[in-house]
Design a protein around this motif. Structure first.
Motif, PDB file in Angstrom:
ATOM      1  N   LYS A   9      -9.323   0.880  -1.939  1.00 55.95           N
ATOM      2  CA  LYS A   9      -8.132   0.042  -1.753  1.00 55.95           C
ATOM      3  C   LYS A   9      -7.229   0.235  -2.969  1.00 55.95           C
ATOM      4  CE  LYS A   9      -7.072  -4.877  -1.878  1.00 55.95           C
ATOM      5  NZ  LYS A   9      -7.697  -6.198  -1.846  1.00 55.95           N
ATOM      6  N   LEU A  10      -5.983   0.602  -2.721  1.00 53.20           N
ATOM      7  CA  LEU A  10      -5.028   0.777  -3.804  1.00 53.20           C
ATOM      8  C   LEU A  10      -4.429  -0.586  -4.165  1.00 53.20           C
ATOM      9  CD1 LEU A  10      -3.164   3.961  -2.542  1.00 53.20           C
ATOM     10  CD2 LEU A  10      -5.068   3.829  -4.164  1.00 53.20           C
ATOM     11  N   VAL A  11      -4.385  -0.904  -5.446  1.00 54.64           N
ATOM     12  CA  VAL A  11      -3.797  -2.149  -5.925  1.00 54.64           C
ATOM     13  C   VAL A  11      -2.837  -1.819  -7.058  1.00 54.64           C
ATOM     14  CG1 VAL A  11      -5.759  -3.592  -5.252  1.00 54.64           C
ATOM     15  CG2 VAL A  11      -5.724  -2.573  -7.518  1.00 54.64           C
ATOM     16  N   GLY A  12      -1.976  -2.758  -7.390  1.00 51.30           N
ATOM     17  CA  GLY A  12      -1.017  -2.541  -8.463  1.00 51.30           C
ATOM     18  C   GLY A  12       0.284  -1.992  -7.921  1.00 51.30           C
ATOM     19  N   ASP A  13       0.920  -1.122  -8.677  1.00 50.18           N
ATOM     20  CA  ASP A  13       2.220  -0.542  -8.323  1.00 50.18           C
ATOM     21  C   ASP A  13       1.996   0.681  -7.441  1.00 50.18           C
ATOM     22  OD1 ASP A  13       4.914   0.024  -8.218  1.00 50.18           O
ATOM     23  OD2 ASP A  13       4.959   0.969 -10.199  1.00 50.18           O
TER      24      ASP A  13
END
Length: 192
Positions: free
Chosen positions: A145-149
């Motif tokens: 899962k990609l998180v952040g910007d």
């Protein structure tokens, strides 16, 4: 539809759980559910005598979600070994932090023992948390899962904040005939 044909609450709960898991893992199914929910598509009604065809197997998606009985059985094991349901159902807001911490240790120990006895849980990623990782195009979005910007296209480079967990195996005890899996813990009545 008459009352005898309506799905029970626990039947609907099991269906909701299976739909939830499938929505997470099957984009086409999620789109159909979204359209039904928005009212942009009329649900198909089958005549009572019409046979319901099984969907063709999809090789790229994960195995079907376990039946509600298996989920209830696992919850029952976590209750029996660690009193997890008791802990979660208790309103702990009025207890001092030290008491909550002491109770959490007992619950943690019992639930961990039950989980290790009946399941093999492995990290999704082998790297240590805090490590810089690179995700190439085509990475498995079910596993990462990609998180952040998040913007642009892969490859992505970022810090691994959580390794993730994957159930490699789950071996539940055989259910004896007539056992109601919805009873997570029987009531206890002390005599004498």
């Amino acid at each position: 539809m008459n009352d005898e044909r309506r799905t029970s609450f626990f039947g609907r709960l099991g269906l909701a759980w299976r739909c939830f898991l499938r929505v997470l893992t099957d984009a086409r199914f999620a789109e159909t559910v979204s359209e039904l929910s928005a009212g942009s598509v009329e649900p198909r009604r089958l005549a009572p005598s019409a046979p319901v065809a099984s969907p063709p197997p999809v090789t790229s998606s994960p195995p079907a979600a376990p039946a509600a009985t298996a989920a209830l059985q696992l919850l029952s094991l976590l209750q029996r070994e660690g009193r997890l349901v008791d802990f979660l159902q208790q309103d702990i807001t009025s207890f001092p932090d030290a008491d909550v911490g002491a109770a959490a240790r007992v619950v943690h120990e019992g639930c961990r023992r039950a989980l290790r006895t009946h399941a093999r849980i492995e990290p999704v990623r082998a790297e240590n948390e805090g490590t810089l990782v690179r995700l190439e195009a085509g990475f498995d979005a079910d596993r990462v899962k990609l998180v952040g910007d998040v913007h642009g296209q892969p490859p992505y480079a970022g810090i691994l904040r959580h390794r993730g967990w994957r159930a490699e195996t789950l071996e539940l005890p055989q259910i004896m005939g007539g056992h109601d899996a919805r009873v997570l813990a029987p009531a206890e009545v002390e005599l004498g």
